[in-house]
Design a protein around this motif. Structure first.
Motif, PDB file in Angstrom:
ATOM      1  N   ALA A   1      13.920 -21.527 -44.486  1.00 23.79           N
ATOM      2  CA  ALA A   1      13.378 -21.387 -45.838  1.00 23.79           C
ATOM      3  C   ALA A   1      14.103 -22.337 -46.794  1.00 23.79           C
ATOM      4  CB  ALA A   1      13.536 -19.941 -46.325  1.00 23.79           C
ATOM      5  N   THR A   2      13.353 -22.916 -47.733  1.00 20.98           N
ATOM      6  CA  THR A   2      13.969 -23.814 -48.713  1.00 20.98           C
ATOM      7  C   THR A   2      14.579 -23.053 -49.873  1.00 20.98           C
ATOM      8  OG1 THR A   2      11.845 -24.084 -49.845  1.00 20.98           O
ATOM      9  CG2 THR A   2      12.390 -25.698 -48.124  1.00 20.98           C
ATOM     10  N   HIS A   3      14.072 -21.857 -50.134  1.00 22.42           N
ATOM     11  CA  HIS A   3      14.578 -21.039 -51.233  1.00 22.42           C
ATOM     12  C   HIS A   3      14.506 -19.570 -50.845  1.00 22.42           C
ATOM     13  CE1 HIS A   3      12.871 -24.711 -53.128  1.00 22.42           C
ATOM     14  NE2 HIS A   3      13.962 -24.652 -53.872  1.00 22.42           N
ATOM     15  N   ALA A   4      15.370 -18.758 -51.441  1.00 24.16           N
ATOM     16  CA  ALA A   4      15.343 -17.313 -51.257  1.00 24.16           C
ATOM     17  C   ALA A   4      15.335 -16.659 -52.632  1.00 24.16           C
ATOM     18  CB  ALA A   4      16.536 -16.839 -50.445  1.00 24.16           C
ATOM     19  N   ILE A   5      14.392 -15.763 -52.857  1.00 26.59           N
ATOM     20  CA  ILE A   5      14.202 -15.123 -54.157  1.00 26.59           C
ATOM     21  C   ILE A   5      14.570 -13.645 -54.050  1.00 26.59           C
ATOM     22  CG2 ILE A   5      12.484 -14.455 -55.891  1.00 26.59           C
ATOM     23  CD1 ILE A   5      10.895 -16.964 -55.082  1.00 26.59           C
ATOM     24  N   ASP A   6      15.356 -13.172 -55.003  1.00 23.76           N
ATOM     25  CA  ASP A   6      15.654 -11.752 -55.110  1.00 23.76           C
ATOM     26  C   ASP A   6      14.635 -11.136 -56.067  1.00 23.76           C
ATOM     27  OD1 ASP A   6      16.601  -9.214 -55.478  1.00 23.76           O
ATOM     28  OD2 ASP A   6      18.592  -9.802 -56.185  1.00 23.76           O
ATOM     29  N   PRO A   7      13.707 -10.320 -55.570  1.00 27.26           N
ATOM     30  CA  PRO A   7      12.671  -9.767 -56.461  1.00 27.26           C
ATOM     31  C   PRO A   7      13.232  -8.835 -57.520  1.00 27.26           C
ATOM     32  CG  PRO A   7      12.574  -8.741 -54.299  1.00 27.26           C
ATOM     33  CD  PRO A   7      13.543  -9.859 -54.184  1.00 27.26           C
ATOM     34  N   ALA A   8      14.458  -8.350 -57.314  1.00 29.45           N
ATOM     35  CA  ALA A   8      15.066  -7.465 -58.319  1.00 29.45           C
ATOM     36  C   ALA A   8      15.623  -8.248 -59.495  1.00 29.45           C
ATOM     37  CB  ALA A   8      16.180  -6.643 -57.674  1.00 29.45           C
ATOM     38  N   ALA A   9      15.724  -9.567 -59.352  1.00 28.70           N
ATOM     39  CA  ALA A   9      16.332 -10.386 -60.409  1.00 28.70           C
ATOM     40  C   ALA A   9      15.321 -10.827 -61.457  1.00 28.70           C
ATOM     41  CB  ALA A   9      17.008 -11.609 -59.795  1.00 28.70           C
ATOM     42  N   GLY A  10      14.045 -10.604 -61.227  1.00 30.71           N
ATOM     43  CA  GLY A  10      13.011 -11.014 -62.176  1.00 30.71           C
ATOM     44  C   GLY A  10      11.694 -11.201 -61.477  1.00 30.71           C
ATOM     45  N   PRO A  11      10.624 -11.487 -62.230  1.00 31.32           N
ATOM     46  CA  PRO A  11       9.304 -11.656 -61.629  1.00 31.32           C
ATOM     47  C   PRO A  11       9.302 -12.746 -60.558  1.00 31.32           C
ATOM     48  CG  PRO A  11       9.135 -11.509 -64.013  1.00 31.32           C
ATOM     49  CD  PRO A  11      10.596 -11.638 -63.697  1.00 31.32           C
ATOM     50  N   VAL A  12       8.755 -12.418 -59.391  1.00 29.26           N
ATOM     51  CA  VAL A  12       8.718 -13.371 -58.285  1.00 29.26           C
ATOM     52  C   VAL A  12       7.858 -14.577 -58.641  1.00 29.26           C
ATOM     53  CG1 VAL A  12       8.014 -13.707 -55.880  1.00 29.26           C
ATOM     54  CG2 VAL A  12       9.149 -11.575 -56.568  1.00 29.26           C
ATOM     55  N   ALA A  13       6.754 -14.347 -59.334  1.00 28.85           N
ATOM     56  CA  ALA A  13       5.856 -15.454 -59.707  1.00 28.85           C
ATOM     57  C   ALA A  13       6.585 -16.490 -60.558  1.00 28.85           C
ATOM     58  CB  ALA A  13       4.634 -14.917 -60.452  1.00 28.85           C
ATOM     59  N   ARG A  14       7.374 -16.022 -61.505  1.00 26.32           N
ATOM     60  CA  ARG A  14       8.111 -16.945 -62.375  1.00 26.32           C
ATOM     61  C   ARG A  14       9.181 -17.698 -61.587  1.00 26.32           C
ATOM     62  NH1 ARG A  14      10.824 -13.986 -67.190  1.00 26.32           N
ATOM     63  NH2 ARG A  14      12.326 -13.405 -65.549  1.00 26.32           N
ATOM     64  N   SER A  15       9.883 -16.983 -60.712  1.00 22.99           N
ATOM     65  CA  SER A  15      10.918 -17.634 -59.900  1.00 22.99           C
ATOM     66  C   SER A  15      10.309 -18.701 -58.998  1.00 22.99           C
ATOM     67  CB  SER A  15      11.651 -16.589 -59.048  1.00 22.99           C
ATOM     68  OG  SER A  15      12.327 -15.657 -59.852  1.00 22.99           O
ATOM     69  N   PHE A  16       9.175 -18.381 -58.397  1.00 23.86           N
ATOM     70  CA  PHE A  16       8.548 -19.347 -57.494  1.00 23.86           C
ATOM     71  C   PHE A  16       8.087 -20.579 -58.264  1.00 23.86           C
ATOM     72  CE2 PHE A  16       5.325 -21.384 -54.981  1.00 23.86           C
ATOM     73  CZ  PHE A  16       5.778 -21.253 -53.677  1.00 23.86           C
ATOM     74  N   ALA A  17       7.460 -20.368 -59.417  1.00 21.86           N
ATOM     75  CA  ALA A  17       6.969 -21.498 -60.212  1.00 21.86           C
ATOM     76  C   ALA A  17       8.123 -22.399 -60.668  1.00 21.86           C
ATOM     77  CB  ALA A  17       6.189 -20.987 -61.418  1.00 21.86           C
ATOM     78  N   THR A  18       9.255 -21.805 -60.963  1.00 16.02           N
ATOM     79  CA  THR A  18      10.427 -22.597 -61.348  1.00 16.02           C
ATOM     80  C   THR A  18      10.901 -23.465 -60.188  1.00 16.02           C
ATOM     81  OG1 THR A  18      11.131 -20.911 -62.937  1.00 16.02           O
ATOM     82  CG2 THR A  18      12.805 -22.471 -62.169  1.00 16.02           C
TER      83      THR A  18
END
Length: 340
Positions: A208-225
């Motif tokens: 994976a190129t990135h790992a997102i913690d869904p508890a840290a904020g909206p996943v959609a916003r993190s992915f778009a960033t």
């Protein structure tokens, strides 16, 4: 032989001595070197969806020790193998087009009393389902082929991924496998959304190129960033109620949602969410022989490293407690059983 038996929901597995299996004419008996604990094993035992007395286990690798009289071919005692855990009729429409997992009368190893699984020292497999393990593929890697084949099949159903932006929901064994094969398929961005820190690290180790913690904020916003846009493909690899709608909401315009998570309960979606962006929805179930052989080939030739997903190997003495511990969310990814 020793085997771990499911008795009833709410009780730990019971390790007992049972008769050694004998092969049917078209079967072999495999001495199990390793067997994986699958999330579906946890689900079906929690809900009592398998009968009392079932020997679970469908992710296995080992050595052929006995061969049925009709097996033929070049199979020999001592061959190192894994196998698709499928008993298919070989005469219905899905079987005819190479989809034995969708057979109209399929039985899966480790789900019925008639098809005991590999939480045991020995397991039976159909000759037609055998897959040879090359010398460079360990038995531990061989036991990981089945969950990786699930992921490989899902990625194959997603279509062209070269240069695409992919979001994977869930970093269990299927999710991290999807991350691996999405990257191998040429995806530019492969972000995995997972609340457990250890599993996020495993996903990064698997490609994976990135790992997102869904508890840290909206996943959609993190992915778009991270990717500069919403995902073109979303893989749902959790299987809990509500995750399907969540995946649809995250997909971009004309995005594709691939459902590899197995939800055993009734779920609901809001079709208007998908309609407004022309999102397509594809379910992925099981695998084919080609998925198995492709995974084995990728491991053998160094294109795929499955070892980051292996968390721990346990023996029969530890198995009942380790199995029950997996019912609670945690950092574990894949546990293997060593039945010897």
């Amino acid at each position: 032989m020793r085997a771990a038996i499911f008795e009833e929901a709410g009780r730990p597995l019971n390790v007992v001595t049972v008769e050694d299996p004998r092969p049917a004419p078209d079967q072999v008996v495999i001495e199990v070197a390793h067997c994986g604990i699958c999330g579906s094993d946890l689900h079906v035992t929690q809900q009592g969806l398998v009968p009392s007395g079932t020997i679970l286990g469908h992710e296995f690798a080992g050595t052929i020790v006995e061969i049925g009289r009709e097996v033929g071919g070049d199979w020999r005692v001592g061959d190192r193998v894994t196998a698709l855990p499928i008993q298919a009729c070989r005469s219905c429409e899905p079987c005819a087009i190479g989809l034995p997992g969708l057979c109209s009368s399929v039985l899966f190893t480790g789900t019925t009393l008639e098809t005991p699984g590999a939480y045991a020292q020995y397991v039976r497999a159909r000759r037609t389902m055998l897959q040879r393990l090359p010398a460079g593929v360990s038995f531990a890697e061989g036991a990981l082929v089945e969950p990786l084949a699930v992921a490989h099949h899902a990625v194959g159903l997603a279509g062209e991924l070269s240069g695409s932006s992919v979001l994977v929901i869930g970093a269990g064994p299927i999710g991290v496998g999807v991350a691996l094969f999405a990257r191998l398929a040429g995806a530019r961005h492969v972000a995995v959304s997972e609340p457990a820190h250890g599993r996020r690290q495993t996903a990064l180790g698997m490609g994976a190129t990135h790992a997102i913690d869904p508890a840290a904020g909206p996943v959609a916003r993190s992915f778009a960033t991270l990717a500069g846009r919403q995902p073109g493909v979303v893989f749902e690899c959790v299987g809990n109620p509500g995750m399907l709608q969540h995946a649809i909401e995250l997909a971009g315009v004309r995005g594709r949602v691939l459902v590899a998570g197995v939800c055993l309960e009734e779920d609901r979606i809001r079709p208007l969410t998908a309609l407004g962006r022309e999102v397509s929805l594809q379910f992925s179930q099981c695998y084919t022989e080609r998925d198995f052989s492709s995974v084995i080939d990728a491991i053998a030739h160094g294109r795929a490293d499955a070892t980051p997903m292996l968390t721990r190997i346990v023996g029969f003495d530890e198995l009942p407690s380790a199995f029950e511990a997996l019912r609670q969310p945690g950092e574990q990814c894949k546990l293997l059983i060593d039945p010897h």
